[in-house]
Write an enzyme that holds these catalytic residues in place. Structure first.
Site, mmCIF file in Angstrom:
data_model
loop_
_atom_site.group_PDB
_atom_site.id
_atom_site.type_symbol
_atom_site.label_atom_id
_atom_site.label_comp_id
_atom_site.label_asym_id
_atom_site.label_seq_id
_atom_site.Cartn_x
_atom_site.Cartn_y
_atom_site.Cartn_z
ATOM 1 N N HIS A 101 45.246 40.914 30.388
ATOM 2 C CA HIS A 101 44.392 41.998 29.902
ATOM 3 C C HIS A 101 45.142 42.638 28.732
ATOM 4 O O HIS A 101 46.377 42.692 28.757
ATOM 5 C CB HIS A 101 44.207 43.122 30.924
ATOM 6 C CG HIS A 101 43.604 42.738 32.236
ATOM 7 N ND1 HIS A 101 44.352 42.245 33.270
ATOM 8 C CD2 HIS A 101 42.334 42.835 32.696
ATOM 9 C CE1 HIS A 101 43.569 42.040 34.314
ATOM 10 N NE2 HIS A 101 42.334 42.380 33.996
ATOM 11 N N ASP A 104 47.859 44.998 29.779
ATOM 12 C CA ASP A 104 49.096 44.459 30.372
ATOM 13 C C ASP A 104 50.151 44.232 29.311
ATOM 14 O O ASP A 104 51.346 44.274 29.589
ATOM 15 C CB ASP A 104 48.865 43.083 31.027
ATOM 16 C CG ASP A 104 47.659 43.040 31.928
ATOM 17 O OD1 ASP A 104 47.388 44.060 32.572
ATOM 18 O OD2 ASP A 104 46.995 41.993 31.957
ATOM 19 N N HIS A 271 37.665 37.494 46.182
ATOM 20 C CA HIS A 271 36.356 38.110 45.923
ATOM 21 C C HIS A 271 35.277 37.430 46.775
ATOM 22 O O HIS A 271 34.345 38.086 47.259
ATOM 23 C CB HIS A 271 35.996 38.004 44.447
ATOM 24 C CG HIS A 271 36.934 38.745 43.531
ATOM 25 N ND1 HIS A 271 36.771 38.771 42.161
ATOM 26 C CD2 HIS A 271 38.042 39.486 43.781
ATOM 27 C CE1 HIS A 271 37.737 39.496 41.607
ATOM 28 N NE2 HIS A 271 38.526 39.937 42.575
ATOM 29 N N ASP A 307 40.992 44.033 48.675
ATOM 30 C CA ASP A 307 41.395 42.915 47.826
ATOM 31 C C ASP A 307 42.920 42.865 47.757
ATOM 32 O O ASP A 307 43.532 43.491 46.901
ATOM 33 C CB ASP A 307 40.780 43.152 46.436
ATOM 34 C CG ASP A 307 40.845 41.938 45.561
ATOM 35 O OD1 ASP A 307 41.154 40.847 46.064
ATOM 36 O OD2 ASP A 307 40.568 42.074 44.354
HETATM 37 C C1 XUL Z 1 40.218 42.205 39.980
HETATM 38 C C2 XUL Z 1 40.395 40.939 39.283
HETATM 39 C C3 XUL Z 1 40.831 41.015 37.867
HETATM 40 C C4 XUL Z 1 40.175 40.009 36.991
HETATM 41 C C5 XUL Z 1 40.475 40.177 35.534
HETATM 42 O O1 XUL Z 1 39.938 42.094 41.325
HETATM 43 O O2 XUL Z 1 40.267 39.888 39.871
HETATM 44 O O3 XUL Z 1 42.197 40.896 37.833
HETATM 45 O O4 XUL Z 1 40.572 38.721 37.343
HETATM 46 O O5 XUL Z 1 40.084 41.412 35.060
HETATM 47 CO CO CO Z 2 40.488 37.916 39.266
#
Ligand code: XUL
Ligand code: CO
Length: 435
Positions: A101, A104, A271, A307
């Site tokens: 990102h 980061d 997820h 998560d």
């Molecule tokens: C959040 C997630 C993020 C995405 C990128 O749960 O998975 O890290 O992969 O924004």
């Molecule tokens: Co992710």
């Protein structure tokens, strides 16, 4: 000259399953041929910059546990030091890709102009490092969920100025991804969702998100970016309801806004679990629609319900995921990104290496088991057998027929279906022979 952070740990090499060396690969052998392709080219591993270098060990009850020489992360000199350490890890692991990102990589400054210029500076620096490294960029993305400006969403924010800030941010991140030869560009809808319908116009927010994604696709073509645009489903956290709930929801959304031939999915194991699915379910749904793009490999804790982004350690689960990936023809421009973080007590530099080594080995074992099941063909034979009735002329003709004629045929032929076993346990026993 190294940064010294990894204490001169030597590059990790493949020593085979009999080796007891904890800092060696026991299954990941990049050059091993699997179904006519090198293992490295199947798996296309990537290190996630955010978990490995930017996350400081905090959880909802406590802050930083790690101590790294590049903290506090508010300074360009230390951002470059962080990049130096990151590329040392990539070399030690011999990993082909990494992902980031914007937030980061660069220190977070106040204004958009400052953030853009620091992103350009740090990605130029990273570009120079990439010239002397074998590690490429799997994907870049924008962090549009951490700063308070994003608290009510990015493209779905009720404030058009936030939509503008998001569009400007994504343009900058796509430019940086393109500059670094990225293979994909990812959008995870961090806060694209809502907390309560009492203050949310759900229909308008979805239209804005659809329009935003169309702008992203238009810009990709404008700059000649050849990578794939990916969206990443997740059902909740941080938002109570996330619009990109799961693969099926995303596919419906992409079709509604005319994006089904332009955007694919980046599916994450954790997820999938949060959405109440298995990882292979999500992969199979995307594959059935030709929208399988890339995977974020991790695992969730099955008891905790949030998560946890742990490194994978369950071969049977990973094997079934790669089975469906191989069946779908592989990951294309995508890869296996370790969207996984250390546990907050794992303080040492060596923990960071061991976590990736273990994750890479688990995925290699899963891939090898998946390829062996495909070579053996047992599951495919069972599947063909189960659907064999549909190869008959009558069955095929029925799909182009109507209820009247089908009823007439049922009466004329006295059709009376005989239930057959689904043989689930036999098939599960079959899979356990390979994992
Ligand atoms: C959040 C997630 C993020 C995405 C990128 O749960 O998975 O890290 O992969 O924004
Ligand atoms: Co992710």
């Amino acid at each position: 000259m190294t940064t010294g952070f990894f204490d001169d740990i030597a590059p990790i090499v493949f020593e085979g399953a009999d080796s007891a060396n904890p800092l060696a690969f026991h299954h990941y052998n990049p050059h091993e041929m699997i179904m006519g392709q090198r293992m490295e080219d199947h798996l296309r591993f990537a290190v996630a910059y955010w978990h490995s270098f930017a996350w400081e060990g905090g959880d909802p009850f406590g802050g930083q546990t790690f101590e790294r020489p590049w903290y506090p992360q508010d300074d360009m000199g230390r951002a470059k030091q962080k990049a130096d350490v990151a590329f040392e890890l990539f070399d030690i692991l011999n990993v082909p890709y990494f992902c980031w990102h914007d937030a980061d990589l660069r220190p977070e400054q106040g204004s958009f102009a400052e953030n853009l210029s620091t992103l350009e500076e740090i990605t130029d620096y990273i570009g120079q490092k990439m010239e002397n490294s074998k590690t490429g960029l799997l994907w870049g993305t924008a962090n549009m969920f951490s700063h308070r400006r994003w608290m009510a969403g990015a493209s779905t924010n009720p404030d058009p100025d936030v939509f503008a800030f998001a569009a400007a941010t994504v343009k900058g991140c796509m430019d940086a991804t393109h500059k670094l030869g990225g293979q994909n560009y990812v959008l995870w809808g961090g806060r694209e969702g809502y907390e309560t319908l009492l203050n949310t116009d759900l229909g308008q927010e979805l239209d804005h998100m659809g329009r935003f994604l169309n702008m992203v696709v238009d810009y990709k073509h404008k700059i000649g970016f050849k990578g794939t645009i990916l969206v990443e489903p997740k059902p909740q956290e941080p938002s109570k309801h996330q619009y990109d709930f799961d693969a099926a929801t995303c596919i419906g959304f992409l079709r509604k806004y005319g994006l089904e031939n332009e955007v694919k999915l980046n599916l994450e194991q954790g997820h999938a679990i949060l959405a109440g699915h298995s990882f292979e379910h999500e992969i199979a749904v995307a594959a059935a629609e030709g929208m399988l793009g890339s995977i974020d490999m991790n695992r969730n804790d099955y008891q905790s319900g949030w998560d946890t982004d742990q490194f994978p350690n369950n071969v049977p689960e990973v094997a079934l995921a790669y089975y469906h990936i191989l069946k779908a023809g592989g990951l294309g421009t995508g890869g296996t990104n370790f969207d996984a973080k250390l546990r907050r007590q794992s303080l040492d530099a060596q923990d960071l290496i061991a976590a990736h080594v273990g994750g890479m080995d688990i995925c290699a074992r899963g891939l090898k088991a998946a390829a062996a099941m495909i070579a053996d063909g047992g599951l495919e034979t069972a599947l063909k057998d189960r659907y064999a009735g549909w190869t008959s002329a009558d069955a095929q003709a029925m799909l182009n027929s109507d209820l009247d004629s089908i009823q007439a045929r049922v009466l004329a032929q006295g059709i009376n279906p005989a239930p057959r076993s689904g043989r689930q346990e036999i098939l599960e026993n079959y899979v356990s022979r390979f994992v």
